[in-house]
Design an enzyme around this catalytic site. Structure first.
Site, short mmCIF file in Angstrom:
data_model
loop_
_atom_site.label_atom_id
_atom_site.label_comp_id
_atom_site.label_asym_id
_atom_site.label_seq_id
_atom_site.Cartn_x
_atom_site.Cartn_y
_atom_site.Cartn_z
N GLN A 66 0.82 -1.21 0.00
CA GLN A 66 0.00 0.00 0.00
C GLN A 66 0.85 1.26 0.00
O GLN A 66 0.45 2.29 -0.56
CB GLN A 66 -0.95 0.00 1.20
CG GLN A 66 -2.03 -1.07 1.12
CD GLN A 66 -2.84 -0.99 -0.17
OE1 GLN A 66 -3.54 -0.01 -0.43
NE2 GLN A 66 -2.75 -2.02 -1.00
N HIS B 215 1.65 3.15 -3.32
CA HIS B 215 0.67 3.97 -4.03
C HIS B 215 1.06 5.43 -4.07
O HIS B 215 0.90 6.11 -5.09
CB HIS B 215 -0.71 3.85 -3.36
CG HIS B 215 -1.51 2.68 -3.82
ND1 HIS B 215 -2.10 2.60 -5.05
CD2 HIS B 215 -1.84 1.53 -3.19
CE1 HIS B 215 -2.75 1.47 -5.17
NE2 HIS B 215 -2.61 0.80 -4.05
N GLU C 283 -9.32 1.85 5.68
CA GLU C 283 -9.82 1.51 4.35
C GLU C 283 -9.69 0.00 4.12
O GLU C 283 -10.63 -0.68 3.73
CB GLU C 283 -9.02 2.28 3.29
CG GLU C 283 -9.40 1.95 1.86
CD GLU C 283 -8.46 2.59 0.85
OE1 GLU C 283 -8.85 2.69 -0.32
OE2 GLU C 283 -7.34 2.98 1.22
N HIS C 284 -8.48 -0.53 4.33
CA HIS C 284 -8.22 -1.96 4.24
C HIS C 284 -7.73 -2.45 5.60
O HIS C 284 -6.77 -1.88 6.14
CB HIS C 284 -7.12 -2.28 3.22
CG HIS C 284 -7.31 -1.64 1.88
ND1 HIS C 284 -6.73 -0.41 1.54
CD2 HIS C 284 -7.99 -2.04 0.79
CE1 HIS C 284 -7.05 -0.11 0.30
NE2 HIS C 284 -7.83 -1.07 -0.19
N ASP D 293 -7.60 -5.74 -4.32
CA ASP D 293 -7.37 -4.68 -5.29
C ASP D 293 -7.71 -5.12 -6.71
O ASP D 293 -8.07 -4.30 -7.55
CB ASP D 293 -5.91 -4.22 -5.25
CG ASP D 293 -5.62 -3.31 -4.07
OD1 ASP D 293 -6.58 -2.76 -3.50
OD2 ASP D 293 -4.44 -3.14 -3.73
N HIS E 237 -52.02 20.68 6.85
CA HIS E 237 -51.79 19.25 6.69
C HIS E 237 -53.04 18.47 7.12
O HIS E 237 -53.49 17.55 6.43
CB HIS E 237 -50.60 18.80 7.54
CG HIS E 237 -49.27 19.11 6.95
ND1 HIS E 237 -48.85 20.39 6.71
CD2 HIS E 237 -48.24 18.30 6.58
CE1 HIS E 237 -47.63 20.36 6.20
NE2 HIS E 237 -47.23 19.10 6.11
#
Length: 441
Positions: free
Chosen positions: A262, A265, A332-333, A366, A425
């Protein structure tokens, strides 16, 4: 290369304060918002001309047109490496299996005799999908965005990806080939905030979309925030994250390789190991050095990511305490590499996606697990989900009552309307039954 945070003993605080102790990348979308505002408004006022100028300014190439010709899509697929094509096709196949099961069915609930509420699910009419093309090119993101949109039944799907000077101003060929495999023939050479603005406002060549999804850098996130309310968005995606909850049963080689996977990235990518084993922490730290040295993107991505404030080895007293940490972090992961990993994973409440045991690394998700890799970042997994078929669907309630069914509940409706000082109403109910005053008065 990577720092340590010791949360053993009294250092492990409870509640929201724990989140503040955990590593996180600086990602100031609010500051970026002011910079993307003029870019977005330029697209609003000048349309395709603004997109062409932006491609020259940001991507270093002058475009003749923004929309990618159909012939370029066909050519990209014909010239695609057969092994890459086979891998993309398998990724698409698995993603379809998972996302097809996410479809929601119309359901009618009989509330009372003669009174029912039906919830039907309707896809958005048109979506604009974004596939990044900066430091890396992500045909996998094309799959992860297109497949759930198609399985949801979205009729109009368009995709944008940055122009590439090396390819004559077209998006990267693998992006185009992935689009061709998926049957997406409306593709634009547009990147960053300009792509989001193109879908939000529309231009001469691109009709406006109802929704924009897809990962991107801080400028994409800022543009999504700018247009929230005008269009639907999936999320303001920030830098990618991996957290690994591990004990002394974990293999340090696996853990180190997953953290690095990761980190490659982006220099802001987060890699976090949460463990109750000092021995594992030492072994992982030792293992990082040779693995980093043997890979690519070392100085520009991996080392800055691993050594940044967003990455750390977090020491805890036990797996129980580790669960508190990863739930506060909301990764996230999240990988679970502990004894009885399945049972531990079942107790996790906050994560974009959970990967169980040594044979389900994030890299699998992924590309080819069948799951979606467009996931909440920055702790948003505490309240948000990843991209799915449901992201592209709207639930609409259909109310169907007979005269008798309305008459039965009418006194309650009138009473509540008057309790809220909304007499009209109640009058709308009384008009149907020629009431002078509500029953009971």
């Amino acid at each position: 290369m990577i720092s340590r945070i010791d949360l053993r003993g009294d250092a492990l605080v409870e509640g929201p304060a724990l989140r503040d102790l955990l590593p996180r990348a600086d990602f100031d979308v609010a500051a970026a918002l002011e910079k993307v505002r003029p870019i977005c408004e330029d697209v609003h006022h000048r349309g395709d001309a603004a997109l062409i100028d932006a491609a020259e300014r940001f991507d270093g190439v002058r475009l003749d047109q923004v929309r990618v010709p159909a012939a370029a899509l066909t050519r990209a697929l014909e010239e695609l490496d057969p092994a890459v094509r086979a891998a993309l096709e398998e990724s698409i196949r698995r993603a379809r299996i998972v996302h097809r099961e996410q479809r929601r069915e119309t359901r009618t609930t009989q509330v009372v005799p003669g009174g029912s509420v039906t919830e039907k699910w309707v896809p958005v009419d048109r979506v604009g999908l974004y596939a990044p093309g900066g430091r890396s090119v992500y045909p996998s993101s094309v799959i992860m965005n297109v497949v759930p949109a198609q399985e949801a039944g979205v009729e109009s799907v368009a995709l944008a990806s940055p122009a590439q000077a090396d390819f004559g101003g077209l998006p990267h060929p693998t992006i185009l080939a992935a689009c061709a495999l998926l049957g997406v023939d409306e593709v634009y050479a547009a990147g960053g905030a300009t792509a989001v603005a193109m879908f939000a406002y529309g231009t001469e060549s691109c009709a406006p979309a109802n929704m924009v999804t897809g990962p991107g850098n801080i400028w994409v996130a800022a543009a999504k925030r700018y247009f929230t309310g005008r269009i639907g968005i999936d999320a303001e995606a920030g830098p990618t994250e991996i957290a690994v909850l591990a004990d002394d049963t974990a293999d340090p080689v696996h853990v180190a390789s997953d953290l690095i996977s990761q980190a490659e990235h982006d220099p802001l990518a987060a890699a976090v190991l949460v463990t109750d084993s000092v021995e594992l922490a030492d072994a992982v730290e030792k293992e990082l050095e040779p693995q980093v040295a043997a890979t690519k993107h070392v100085d520009d991505r991996i080392v800055p990511a691993l050594s940044g404030r967003q990455s750390a080895i977090v020491l805890v007293d036990g797996v129980e305490e580790g669960l508190k940490v990863v739930d506060a972090y909301g990764a996230e992961h999240l990988e679970i590499q502990t004894a009885d990993a399945t049972a531990v994973a079942d107790r996790v409440r906050n994560a974009g996606a959970i990967f169980i045991g040594p044979w389900a690394p994030v890299s699998l998700g992924d590309y080819a697990a069948g799951s979606n890799h467009v996931l909440p970042t920055g702790g948003c997994a505490c309240h948000s989900s990843g991209l799915s078929v449901q992201s592209f669907l709207r639930g609409i309630h259909i109310v169907d009552y007979t005269r008798d069914a309305l008459a039965e509940v009418a006194p309650h409706v009138v009473t509540l309307a008057e309790a809220e000082d909304l007499p009209a109403h109640g009058a709308a109910i009384k008009a149907r039954f020629d009431w002078k005053v509500p029953p009971g008065k």
